[in-house]
Structure formats: C-alpha cells, structure tokens
Design an enzyme around this catalytic site. Sequence first.
Site, PDB file in Angstrom:
ATOM      1  CD  GLN A  12      34.176  38.555  52.222  1.00 25.54           C
ATOM      2  OE1 GLN A  12      34.865  38.547  51.206  1.00 25.54           O
ATOM      3  NE2 GLN A  12      32.944  39.014  52.232  1.00 25.54           N
ATOM      4  CE1 TYR A 141      41.830  37.085  43.177  1.00 29.69           C
ATOM      5  CE2 TYR A 141      40.030  37.578  41.674  1.00 29.69           C
ATOM      6  CZ  TYR A 141      40.491  36.997  42.845  1.00 29.69           C
ATOM      7  OH  TYR A 141      39.617  36.333  43.664  1.00 29.69           O
TER       8      TYR A 141
END
Length: 318
Positions: A12, A141
């Site tokens: 992205q 994460y």
Amino acid sequence: MKKILITGALGQIGSELTATLRHIYGTDNVVATDIKRTVREVSESGPFEILDVTDGTTMLNIASQYQVDTIIHLAALLSAKAEEQPLLAWNLNMNGLINALEIAKERNCQFFTPSSIGAFGPATPKDMTPQDTLMRPTTMYGVNKVAGELLADYYFHKYGVDTRGLRFPGLISYVTPPGGGTTDYAVEIYHEALNCGKYTCYLNKGTYLDMMYMPDALQAIVDLMEADPAKLSHRNSFNVTAMSFDPEQVATEIKKHLPHFNISYKIDPIRQAIADSWPNSLDASIAKEEWGFKTHYDLASMTVDMLEKLNYNRPIAS
Ligand SMILES: NC(=O)c1ccc[n+]([C@@H]2O[C@H](COP(=O)([O-])OP(=O)(O)OC[C@H]3O[C@@H](n4cnc5c(N)ncnc54)[C@H](O)[C@@H]3O)[C@@H](O)[C@H]2O)c1
C-alpha cells in the site's frame, strides 16, 4: 544524489512511495523490490528486483549491485494478519528488519522504516498520546514494532547508522489496497460506498483511531529523510497523525456526497480487540518541532479526494 532501495515496494505504501521517490530523485535511482511482481506500474517503470527480506545475502547483493546509499524498509506483516500468524510475523518483521539494518551498517546507508500506532498498548495514555510514553503492546505486531524501534535506535547509537522512523496511524489511499491492518475499514468504506451504497464495518461505532491520507504520509517520509540530523533528538520513531475519527464520522462525511450511503456493523472480535488496545489520538507536536511535520488533508478534504479518485468517472452528488 540518493540511490534508494525499497523493500516491500508493491504494498500500500511502497507502490505510491516508489513513484514519488522516482519523481524526486530520478527513476534509475530508486530500486523497488518485493517478494512478488504484482503491481506492474512499479515493477515495469524502473529498476525492480525480486527480494525476500528474510534472505540477507540476496538483499546485500542487490544493495551492492545498485550501489545504494539509502534503504527504505517497508516489507512487513500487518497487525490483523500478524495476529493470525504470529510466528510468520516475528520472522518477517524482525529478521527482515535486522537484515536491512545490517546492510545499512555495512554500506553506511541512511535508513527508514515505519513503526505504527500499534506500538502502543492498553496501558498507554489514550488521548493525545505523547511521543515518549509507556509502550506495552499486547499484539505480535506491536511487539515487533516496539522491538523494531529499539533496534533501529540501537544501530544509530552503537554503529552511527542514520536511522529514522515514523509511527504511522491508519493510512488511507486509493491506489493499492491495504495489506491486512486493523484500520483497513477506512479504505474499504469508500470503495463499498461507491460500489454498493452500503458498508458493513468490522469495528464498532465509537472506536476512535488516528488516520492519515497517503499524500501526507509520503510527504512526511520525504521530509523526515531530508531533515537536518542535528535537529533530530528523536529517531525511532516520531508520532505522526492527521485526524482521529470513528466509523460513524467517516460514514457521516461520505453521506454528504452520497446521501443514500448506509453503514451497519458486524464486529470482528480480533480486530476490535486490537483497535481497543491502541490510542484514540496521538500528539504529533515533537515531529512538528524537530523537522516541521505538517499535513494538508483532514477528514472532509480526504473524503472529497477519495470519492473523486475512486469514482471511475461517475459524477459525485453534491
Ligand atoms: N498501511 C498502513 O496503514 C500502515 C500503518 C502503520 C505502519 N505501516 C507500516 O508500513 C510498512 C508498509 O506497510 P504497507 O501498508 O505498505 O504494507 P502492505 O502489506 O501493503 O505491503 C507489504 C509488502 O511487503 C511484501 N512482502 C511480504 N513478505 C515479504 C518478504 N518476505 N520479503 C519482501 N517483501 C515481502 C508484500 O508482498 C507487500 O507488497 C509496514 O512496516 C507497516 O507495518 C503501515
């Protein structure tokens, strides 16, 4: 003149950052790499190499072949996918990062890698989260991002590598779909508004998260990398944000242009739990002070631009 290596360049951020950097520094000076060759606009518009970032030898060979002096390390597994595959996340996010840092050390490269609002945890102050604060994330994460921030600071202090980073909020863009993060709804909602006139959101109303429009994120990367190092007392990583909203607010903004748009909710407990552990809003004042961080888009102007760019030439109701 910079000679830049980008990892994860077809994602992205990378797909748009590669074009921006090629425009600024020259097409031949920006080497895009990724584990796949999917976005032809990137892989066919300048130097491109297949690179798995867990393979440090190949990364070093590519860096040497192109004589790079700057590494922008983007390859990572994002928050929602990392919760599904924590071991894969650890391997990609940590071993990929340390390979890239080692090459930056060997070749004396300037280095950039993004951190995230995911680096914060439930015990972090939720509103106007300060630059320097408690960071005890509860997701894989987040663990990777805190460790990555510390690792990049370690390479700066121990080896003098010019490492710089940004704690990105959710990034909204229309070019390449997001790669499995918790804030992906804020991109999907625009596509679905135009395609179906309705959207079922996996995060609940009242879930406030920081967001930024991609053009502002790309500018922030360029500005931070160009910043005078003498002015940076922080390195990894700076809080940056442009807006904080919940799903109802973005839906209300879309309705101003598409009055029949309707939002409903079907909560995904995994992504809701991740979002609930993150701040509501960040304080980006240190980034403004140290290197002049600024943004141009708020929710209203971003919504106009997103709908226009995604509208496939259909006129937007005014
Ligand atoms: N997009 C966001 O909203 C956001 C927010 C905060 C931080 N970030 C961070 O920015 C960075 C880039 O994010 P993105 O949104 O562009 O991600 P993305 O998922 O869209 O792209 C990641 C890219 O990495 C590639 N990749 C996967 N495994 C690889 C491997 N082993 N070797 C090489 N490449 C591999 C993928 O093919 C993909 O093109 C990540 O570090 C992410 O944590 C992103």
